[in-house]
Design an enzyme around this catalytic site. Structure first.
Site, PDB file in Angstrom:
ATOM      1  N   ARG A   1       3.225  18.612  57.525  1.00 51.35           N
ATOM      2  CA  ARG A   1       2.540  18.827  56.244  1.00 51.35           C
ATOM      3  C   ARG A   1       1.394  17.836  56.012  1.00 51.35           C
ATOM      4  NH1 ARG A   1       7.503  18.104  56.626  1.00 51.35           N
ATOM      5  NH2 ARG A   1       9.080  19.722  56.304  1.00 51.35           N
TER       6      ARG A   1
ATOM      7  N   LYS B   1       5.798  30.774  47.639  1.00 49.55           N
ATOM      8  CA  LYS B   1       6.850  29.949  47.042  1.00 49.55           C
ATOM      9  C   LYS B   1       6.267  28.648  46.498  1.00 49.55           C
ATOM     10  CE  LYS B   1      10.486  26.884  47.261  1.00 49.55           C
ATOM     11  NZ  LYS B   1      10.556  25.441  47.615  1.00 49.55           N
TER      12      LYS B   1
ATOM     13  N   PRO C   1       9.834  31.216  41.405  1.00 52.43           N
ATOM     14  CA  PRO C   1       9.772  30.791  42.801  1.00 52.43           C
ATOM     15  C   PRO C   1      11.021  31.298  43.534  1.00 52.43           C
ATOM     16  CG  PRO C   1       9.431  28.941  41.284  1.00 52.43           C
ATOM     17  CD  PRO C   1       9.965  30.081  40.483  1.00 52.43           C
TER      18      PRO C   1
ATOM     19  N   ASP D   1      13.159  30.836  46.725  1.00 53.01           N
ATOM     20  CA  ASP D   1      13.545  30.134  47.943  1.00 53.01           C
ATOM     21  C   ASP D   1      14.804  30.808  48.474  1.00 53.01           C
ATOM     22  OD1 ASP D   1      15.489  29.338  46.166  1.00 53.01           O
ATOM     23  OD2 ASP D   1      15.535  27.272  46.884  1.00 53.01           O
TER      24      ASP D   1
END
Length: 276
Positions: free
Chosen positions: A174, A216, A233, A235
């Protein structure tokens, strides 16, 4: 009692909020209090009695900053009243997560925090966010154990960071996503304040143009950074809930405030390992 003020607050649990997965810088202390690092400030909160809480701040700071941050001007009974009579799962989840509120958090911090969150557990996210703050944020006070507390780093600090520095914070793959977002904000190409003017679908679409931001992450940033309460969201936990409890789709009656209701659903599912 901590030094500061006392307030009587209905429908509020700092412990439930801390465990609800929407914020990564609310930390429990050994004495039963919780430390919150947010908005370049440090706050300690402790429950003193039923619906009575101590806050380590002045009345003025509480009214100007924290009342809004904790969304205390909102009556959450309005949201809970949307629960369909036959929805036993949501009734159980609301009872279990009593006192959860959707915090009004900083959009920049939420964007980066949820970019980091991908494929990480909540404890691992907290560790990475804290390391990032310690390395790149400014000092704002001290925790009760004497450690220095740091604000979440500004875009300028992350835009100039090298790969090794960011990797040391546990960002893994990331790193590029975080640095790219920081450089866009630093340059003004990405104006997070201006995005507030967009409706929710447009906001999510704009956020998804960023590297490393899928539906998400964009939805989390919209709900927790922009208080878009119609945003859900999804998940792994919410997918299990939606598929197994709601046959693939949340009820239409929930949609205007589905973001609030899903927080109860998600919190209950994650902690109780629903669907496993």
């Amino acid at each position: 009692m901590i030094n500061g003020i006392e307030r009587h607050i209905k429908d509020f649990s700092i412990e439930a909020i801390a465990e609800s997965g929407q914020c990564f810088r609310i930390v429990p202390e050994e004495n039963g209090a919780f430390c919150i690092t947010a908005l370049d400030r440090l706050l300690t909160v402790r429950q003193l009695d039923e619906e009575v809480f101590g806050f380590s701040c002045s009345d003025e700071e509480f009214d100007l900053v924290w009342a809004d941050y904790f969304d205390l001007g909102t009556d959450y009974e309005v949201y809970r009243a949307l629960t369909l009579p036959e929805d036993e799962y949501l009734k159980t989840a609301i009872s279990f997560g009593s006192g959860i509120r959707i915090l009004r958090q900083d959009a920049w911090e939420m964007l980066i925090s949820f970019i980091i969150s991908q494929r990480k557990s909540v404890p691992a996210i907290r560790t990475s966010v804290e390391r990032l703050s310690e390395r790149f944020g400014k000092p704002i006070g001290r925790y009760s154990d004497g450690r220095t507390a740091y604000a979440f780093p500004e875009a300028d600090a992350l835009a100039g960071a090298d790969t090794e520095e960011l990797s040391a914070c546990g960002l893994g793959y990331r790193v590029g996503y975080v640095r790219n977002a920081a450089r866009l904000v630093q340059s003004g190409e990405l104006d997070l304040k201006r995005l507030e003017q967009l409706d929710t679908p447009q906001l999510i679409e704009a956020l998804m143009k960023l590297q490393g931001v899928g539906i998400k992450v964009a939805s989390c940033a919209a709900l927790f950074g922009y208080h878009r309460l119609d945003t859900v969201p999804v998940d792994v936990w919410m997918k299990r809930v939606i598929d197994t409890v709601y046959n693939g789709s949340l009820p239409e009656e929930y949609k205007p405030y589905a973001g609030v209701l899903q927080q109860y659903m998600f919190n209950y599912a994650r902690i109780n390992k629903v669907g496993i």
